[in-house]
Write a protein that holds these residues in place. Structure first.
Motif, PDB file in Angstrom:
ATOM      1  N   ARG A  61       0.769  -1.307  -0.169  1.00 16.92           N
ATOM      2  CA  ARG A  61       0.049   0.051  -0.088  1.00 16.92           C
ATOM      3  C   ARG A  61       0.816   1.691  -0.367  1.00 16.92           C
ATOM      4  N   ARG A  62       1.812   1.035   0.416  1.00 11.46           N
ATOM      5  CA  ARG A  62       2.166   2.591   0.926  1.00 11.46           C
ATOM      6  C   ARG A  62       3.534   2.624  -0.518  1.00 11.46           C
ATOM      7  N   SER A  63       3.861   1.590  -1.635  1.00  5.95           N
ATOM      8  CA  SER A  63       5.150   1.279  -2.286  1.00  5.95           C
ATOM      9  C   SER A  63       4.673   2.217  -3.678  1.00  5.95           C
ATOM     10  N   ASN A  64       3.306   2.860  -3.612  1.00  5.30           N
ATOM     11  CA  ASN A  64       2.596   3.341  -4.648  1.00  5.30           C
ATOM     12  C   ASN A  64       2.425   2.981  -5.978  1.00  5.30           C
ATOM     13  N   ILE A  65       2.457   1.645  -5.684  1.00 13.63           N
ATOM     14  CA  ILE A  65       2.916   0.670  -7.458  1.00 13.63           C
ATOM     15  C   ILE A  65       1.420   0.359  -7.853  1.00 13.63           C
ATOM     16  N   ILE A  66       0.446   0.290  -6.437  1.00  9.25           N
ATOM     17  CA  ILE A  66      -1.412   0.037  -6.520  1.00  9.25           C
ATOM     18  C   ILE A  66      -2.062   0.585  -5.612  1.00  9.25           C
ATOM     19  N   ASP A  67      -3.256   0.658  -5.961  1.00 12.98           N
ATOM     20  CA  ASP A  67      -4.508   1.666  -5.389  1.00 12.98           C
ATOM     21  C   ASP A  67      -3.849   0.942  -4.382  1.00 12.98           C
ATOM     22  N   ALA A  68      -4.102   1.077  -3.066  1.00 15.82           N
ATOM     23  CA  ALA A  68      -3.944   0.674  -1.658  1.00 15.82           C
ATOM     24  C   ALA A  68      -5.345  -0.295  -1.478  1.00 15.82           C
TER      25      ALA A  68
END
Length: 210
Positions: A61-68
């Motif tokens: 979720r924190r990675s910003n590579i996918i919608d949390a």
């Protein structure tokens, strides 16, 4: 006269399990697979599994590579095998929740909690599953012939770059993996750099999503 839409509604997303021992690189693989699958036009959601934590889900979720909101966590509260093999109900319910929340999703990646070479997925839960091992766990892992190594649809040998530093003959390890798997696919990756992950994503797309 109104034209009737005869397009069939899309069914549930394909479910792809990703299992393997602790520290083999499962979460790192998921992080690399998400953009690779999206690059070839696939919509992705994720379910993580762990004993009593949602740490892997929070990391994604924190990675910003996918919608949390596309990342759900399942806490097994017992051996990770329980919720991916013996009674996968919690994961099945999480997958259904994602299907409802994000219709049109192509694939749900289900990451297993870290466990040992005996970790396998229920056929009721996943359509396809990958098993991740890494060279730092020892070049003899294929010879141990664990159920994950033998039965997974795809075996992934990760952390290939570490082979010379841990005394592993990578080519021998690959050859022995292919021998014990009797023709089932084996991929080699370095998830810290992304090397080899595009090939895994294309294989999943070709074998599962079409």
């Amino acid at each position: 006269m109104t034209q009737t839409d005869t397009t069939a509604p899309q069914g549930p997303a394909a479910r792809v399990g990703i299992g393997g021992p602790v520290g083999s690189g499962k979460t790192a693989l998921v992080e690399r697979l998400i953009p690779e699958l999206e690059m070839i036009g696939k919509s992705v959601s994720v379910i993580t599994n762990d004993l009593v934590t949602s740490e892997d889900a929070e990391r994604l979720r924190r990675s910003n590579i996918i919608d949390a909101n596309r990342v759900l966590a399942v806490e097994a509260g017992a051996c990770p095998h329980t919720v991916i093999r013996e009674d996968p109900t919690m994961n099945m319910e999480a997958a259904e929740q994602l299907d409802l929340a994000f219709p049109g999703t192509d694939v749900i990646l289900l990451e297993s909690g870290g466990d040992n070479l005996a970790s396998t997925f229920s056929d009721d839960l996943v359509d396809f599953w990958a098993f991740v091992i890494d060279v730092s766990g020892g070049g003899d892992i294929p010879r141990k012939r664990g159920p994950g190594v033998l039965r997974a649809d795809v075996l992934i040998i990760n952390k290939a770059d570490l082979a010379p530093h841990v005394g592993v003959d990578l080519e021998l390890m690959i050859a022995e993996a292919r021998e014990v798997r009797r023709g089932k696919p084996v991929f080699v990756t370095n998830c810290s750099t992304g090397e080899g992950v595009a090939e895994v994503a294309r294989f999943i797309s070709d074998e599962v999503l079409f």
